[in-house]
Design an enzyme around this catalytic site. Sequence first.
Site, PDB file in Angstrom:
ATOM      1  N   ASP A  65      -6.736   0.523   5.803  1.00  0.00           N
ATOM      2  CA  ASP A  65      -7.115   1.807   6.604  1.00  0.00           C
ATOM      3  C   ASP A  65      -7.387   2.495   5.303  1.00  0.00           C
ATOM      4  OD1 ASP A  65      -4.531   1.888   5.480  1.00  0.00           O
ATOM      5  OD2 ASP A  65      -3.664   1.692   7.581  1.00  0.00           O
ATOM      6  N   ASP A  67      -6.483   6.456   3.871  1.00  0.00           N
ATOM      7  CA  ASP A  67      -5.578   7.687   3.996  1.00  0.00           C
ATOM      8  C   ASP A  67      -6.317   8.857   3.358  1.00  0.00           C
ATOM      9  OD1 ASP A  67      -3.874   6.486   5.881  1.00  0.00           O
ATOM     10  OD2 ASP A  67      -2.623   5.683   3.999  1.00  0.00           O
ATOM     11  N   ASP A 144       5.015   5.255  -4.594  1.00  0.00           N
ATOM     12  CA  ASP A 144       6.076   4.155  -4.970  1.00  0.00           C
ATOM     13  C   ASP A 144       5.594   3.372  -6.153  1.00  0.00           C
ATOM     14  OD1 ASP A 144       3.976   3.151  -3.541  1.00  0.00           O
ATOM     15  OD2 ASP A 144       5.513   2.269  -1.689  1.00  0.00           O
TER      16      ASP A 144
HETATM   17  P1  ATP Z   1      -1.227  -1.137   3.353  1.00  0.00           P
HETATM   18  O1  ATP Z   1      -1.554   0.026   4.188  1.00  0.00           O
HETATM   19  O2  ATP Z   1      -2.516  -1.970   2.945  1.00  0.00           O
HETATM   20  O3  ATP Z   1       0.016  -1.954   3.655  1.00  0.00           O
HETATM   21  P2  ATP Z   1      -0.510   0.972   1.611  1.00  0.00           P
HETATM   22  O4  ATP Z   1      -0.405   1.170   0.053  1.00  0.00           O
HETATM   23  O5  ATP Z   1      -1.796   1.773   2.176  1.00  0.00           O
HETATM   24  O6  ATP Z   1      -0.859  -0.326   1.978  1.00  0.00           O
HETATM   25  P3  ATP Z   1       1.095   2.476   3.523  1.00  0.00           P
HETATM   26  O7  ATP Z   1       2.354   1.859   3.683  1.00  0.00           O
HETATM   27  O8  ATP Z   1       0.115   2.554   4.434  1.00  0.00           O
HETATM   28  O9  ATP Z   1       0.809   1.309   2.253  1.00  0.00           O
HETATM   29  O10 ATP Z   1       1.377   3.760   2.680  1.00  0.00           O
HETATM   30  C1  ATP Z   1       0.421   4.585   1.885  1.00  0.00           C
HETATM   31  C2  ATP Z   1       0.642   4.989   0.943  1.00  0.00           C
HETATM   32  O11 ATP Z   1       1.705   5.995   1.078  1.00  0.00           O
HETATM   33  C3  ATP Z   1       0.966   4.113  -0.346  1.00  0.00           C
HETATM   34  O12 ATP Z   1      -0.138   3.559  -1.039  1.00  0.00           O
HETATM   35  C4  ATP Z   1       2.003   4.914  -1.244  1.00  0.00           C
HETATM   36  O13 ATP Z   1       1.121   5.732  -2.095  1.00  0.00           O
HETATM   37  C5  ATP Z   1       2.600   5.924  -0.288  1.00  0.00           C
HETATM   38  N1  ATP Z   1       3.960   5.589   0.177  1.00  0.00           N
HETATM   39  C6  ATP Z   1       4.386   4.805   1.361  1.00  0.00           C
HETATM   40  N2  ATP Z   1       5.443   4.346   1.392  1.00  0.00           N
HETATM   41  C7  ATP Z   1       6.075   4.793   0.468  1.00  0.00           C
HETATM   42  C8  ATP Z   1       7.315   5.000   0.012  1.00  0.00           C
HETATM   43  N3  ATP Z   1       8.456   4.317   0.619  1.00  0.00           N
HETATM   44  N4  ATP Z   1       7.639   5.771  -1.007  1.00  0.00           N
HETATM   45  C9  ATP Z   1       6.754   6.401  -1.688  1.00  0.00           C
HETATM   46  N5  ATP Z   1       5.324   6.155  -1.387  1.00  0.00           N
HETATM   47  C10 ATP Z   1       4.970   5.417  -0.403  1.00  0.00           C
HETATM   48 MG    MG Z   2      -2.024   2.211   4.295  1.00  0.00          MG
END
Ligand code: ATP
Ligand code: MG
Length: 422
Positions: A65, A67, A144
Amino acid sequence: MDTEQPTAEIPTEPVILPRAEHTISRKQIDENSLKVLYRLRRHGYKAYLVGGGVRDLLLGRTPKDFDVGTDATPNQVKKLFRNCFLVGRRFRLAHIRFAGGSLIEVATFRRQATEEDRPEDPSLNPFYAENLFGTPRQDAFRRDFTINALFYDIEDFSIIDHVGGLRDLRDQRLRVIGDPLVRFAEDPVRMLRALEFVARLGFSLDETAREAIYLRSALIAEAAPARLREELMELFRHKVAGHVFANAQGLGLLEYIIPGYQAGPGTLALLDAIDRRTAAGQPVTESLVLAALYYEIFSAGLVAAGDLPIGEVLGRAAKLLIPHCLHFHIASGIRHQAAELLVGCYRLQRGPGRRGQQRFVRHPSFAAALAFYQLCCEAGQGDVELLSAWRQSLTETPKEAPRKRPRRRRRRRKPASSPSQS
Ligand code: ATP
Ligand code: MG
């Protein structure tokens, strides 16, 4: 904590890659995300693509997705989009919905909380730390991992890197932003996420992060079970459960994620088999996951017990699954399906040709049990010959005796006094 202190590894100035120096093109970004980015931009706000979408595009992968990050507050975002809903208690977000069900998440840039941000009575606003707005740079630092903190700016199509994420992407290394000991203490679920990304991307885990997981593992026991349950299912969806469970166990994290749980070698092999099956396009259900987590323990307990009545075997399966399901608030329907898989395997283990075999074969749970048993066999946890004997017996088991004509329900003869209706 001040994560914004530049260190040897964190640059003081952001690295900005202009359009000509990176591979992300607008064609790769979904149309609705672009609409949101442009509209925010037209109204004078900053609008970036953020998080996993930028990471995945730079790695040549298809993002799950996209964001959006912006300096517009959630209420300002809401004013710009008719189809916008503000959601999230813990983390306030704007959701913008589009026809066809697609949904774009828009988050206002945030910053890490400091001691001064702490309200006198945090119980009145328990999520204050999650909702402090900040600058784009602060927003990068509160994320993170460095590779998850890259921004794609819709204004000039450049990539902005405040945290050294581009370098880590190139070196295929997962690194925590700031001090891993501190960042894991702030949110222990990051430890599990670290192992997940390492497995998904095939990256190496930065040594300081590995040590910090080892030292801080017990903290994850305090994370909300609902969040951990969701993260655990993510591992299966991303086909990395076997890898991550093995790593988490090696670092002492697993027993705190699932209280007191130990995955034997057979279980780890079974999780790998599930991952391979998911990679081949089969969906994974939570009941299958549960059955897989407890199959080895369940079977070991039965070996010594000899032949047992099925009711008793079912009781043993339930007893094994109940503590897990209570802890994670898993509905009894899911638990029941998992228990049926375990009991189904027990019945399969006894071999075809027993009394009641035909009834079992026609039972609705049979096909799922057989598919699960096949996974067990692939993981060296089942008897392959027995599996083919069952398959063979299936071809020989007559379907329920076919009736020539559909049975007509016989009308009960009406008492003579009642008026005839026909
Ligand atoms: P995917 O959606 O492909 O699993 P993602 O990196 O987009 O990976 P998400 O869980 O959708 O992961 O979170 C979006 C973003 O928010 C992450 O890329 C990160 O920058 C931030 N994020 C998510 N969880 C945390 C956390 N626990 N602490 C700090 N930042 C976070
Ligand atoms: Mg994501």
